[in-house]
Motif scaffolding. Sequence first.
Motif, PDB file in Angstrom:
ATOM      1  N   HIS A  36       0.760  -1.229   0.161  1.00 48.89           N
ATOM      2  CA  HIS A  36       0.204  -0.005  -0.051  1.00 48.89           C
ATOM      3  C   HIS A  36       0.952   1.247  -0.096  1.00 48.89           C
ATOM      4  O   HIS A  36       0.408   2.223  -0.792  1.00 48.89           O
ATOM      5  CB  HIS A  36      -0.861  -0.017   1.195  1.00 48.89           C
ATOM      6  N   ILE A  37       1.958   1.165   0.862  1.00 50.01           N
ATOM      7  CA  ILE A  37       2.865   2.545   0.835  1.00 50.01           C
ATOM      8  C   ILE A  37       3.575   2.597  -0.693  1.00 50.01           C
ATOM      9  O   ILE A  37       3.628   3.898  -1.033  1.00 50.01           O
ATOM     10  CB  ILE A  37       4.080   2.208   1.926  1.00 50.01           C
ATOM     11  N   LEU A  40       1.082   4.248  -2.790  1.00 45.13           N
ATOM     12  CA  LEU A  40       0.697   5.678  -2.412  1.00 45.13           C
ATOM     13  C   LEU A  40       1.931   6.486  -3.076  1.00 45.13           C
ATOM     14  O   LEU A  40       1.538   7.651  -3.384  1.00 45.13           O
ATOM     15  CB  LEU A  40       0.735   5.797  -0.880  1.00 45.13           C
ATOM     16  N   PHE A  41       3.120   6.211  -2.604  1.00 44.12           N
ATOM     17  CA  PHE A  41       4.215   7.067  -3.289  1.00 44.12           C
ATOM     18  C   PHE A  41       4.109   7.208  -4.764  1.00 44.12           C
ATOM     19  O   PHE A  41       4.385   7.916  -5.447  1.00 44.12           O
ATOM     20  CB  PHE A  41       5.640   6.344  -2.917  1.00 44.12           C
ATOM     21  N   LYS A  42       3.765   6.115  -5.494  1.00 45.27           N
ATOM     22  CA  LYS A  42       3.501   6.080  -7.185  1.00 45.27           C
ATOM     23  C   LYS A  42       2.255   7.015  -7.254  1.00 45.27           C
ATOM     24  O   LYS A  42       2.541   7.756  -8.317  1.00 45.27           O
ATOM     25  CB  LYS A  42       3.288   4.551  -7.377  1.00 45.27           C
ATOM     26  N   ASP A  43       1.355   6.936  -6.590  1.00 46.41           N
ATOM     27  CA  ASP A  43       0.316   7.756  -6.812  1.00 46.41           C
ATOM     28  C   ASP A  43       0.575   9.277  -6.546  1.00 46.41           C
ATOM     29  O   ASP A  43       0.398  10.312  -7.367  1.00 46.41           O
ATOM     30  CB  ASP A  43      -0.797   7.588  -5.918  1.00 46.41           C
ATOM     31  N   LEU A  44       1.337   9.659  -5.574  1.00 42.33           N
ATOM     32  CA  LEU A  44       1.987  10.898  -5.471  1.00 42.33           C
ATOM     33  C   LEU A  44       2.724  11.397  -6.618  1.00 42.33           C
ATOM     34  O   LEU A  44       2.551  12.526  -7.272  1.00 42.33           O
ATOM     35  CB  LEU A  44       2.792  11.307  -4.138  1.00 42.33           C
ATOM     36  N   ALA A  45       3.442  10.821  -7.130  1.00 43.75           N
ATOM     37  CA  ALA A  45       4.469  11.129  -8.042  1.00 43.75           C
ATOM     38  C   ALA A  45       3.361  11.379  -9.495  1.00 43.75           C
ATOM     39  O   ALA A  45       3.760  12.254 -10.030  1.00 43.75           O
ATOM     40  CB  ALA A  45       5.657  10.059  -8.476  1.00 43.75           C
TER      41      ALA A  45
END
Length: 280
Positions: A36-37, A40-45
């Motif tokens: 999940h983490i 989330l980092f991928k989504d932020l980018a």
Amino acid sequence: MNIPQSSGSRLLSLLRRGEQLSYEEARQQLGLSMRHIQRLFKDLAEYGVPLRQKSKKPVVWYLAEADREIGVQLHLSEQELFALSVAAEAARVTLAPTPLGSHLNAGFKKLLDELPTEIFSFEPEELTTHWHFSEGSSVAFDADMFLRLTEAINNCQRVELDYYTASKNQWSYNRPVEPYGLAVLRGSWILVGYCRTKRAMREFSLAGIAKLTETDKYFVRPDDFQLCTYFGNRFGAVGDKDTYTVRLLIEHDKVVFFERKQYHHTQHLEKLNDGRAMVC
């Protein structure tokens, strides 16, 4: 790509505060799975957040100081956030027919996005599965008319209404009204104002207003006028200038209904020796 409203915003809040996080550190702080983490980092980018990578083993992510948004840090206890979340859920029902409903949703989302990253025992977005409030008025109002009316109330500006009185099956046109405020009674939005035609306070269902016109005339709202006082002695939709004292003798098998519900804010229950009760 939309950042998940709760977990993603918490991660972004950490980075905006200057923290440098590996996947494991972020996982521990947010209480989420490694998979999940990483997502989330991928989504932020993908969302356009300018993430920077400090090292490769382990990978550490951070935001440059110039990329951090500076704002007021808001700290709420879990009980405070829970109370606000339930209040917002209740308010959505009332405000849904108005243009304020969408603004409430947007504003509450911004509040969640700016909260610190403490782990709470509930998810605000999931309250709809735990709480239900009776539906409000099913009538959607013209957004422009509603906002113009609220502005006229704020500015103490006289308006003219084309209004349909359902109880009399009667139309009135260009009716001059000094708008004092808005209220919700039994799921219906009501305008309270001084009608210059009737020379008395009147209530107008917003659903009955076909046309609203602002005038160039203004009025002075009485200093002692308060909507809470105006509606204070009401029994539902029934209101009058006079005050009446009502005493009800309740049979023993019906007393429980008056123990469970306050039908009027002045209600007082006195139990009698024979099992009945007097309500006044």
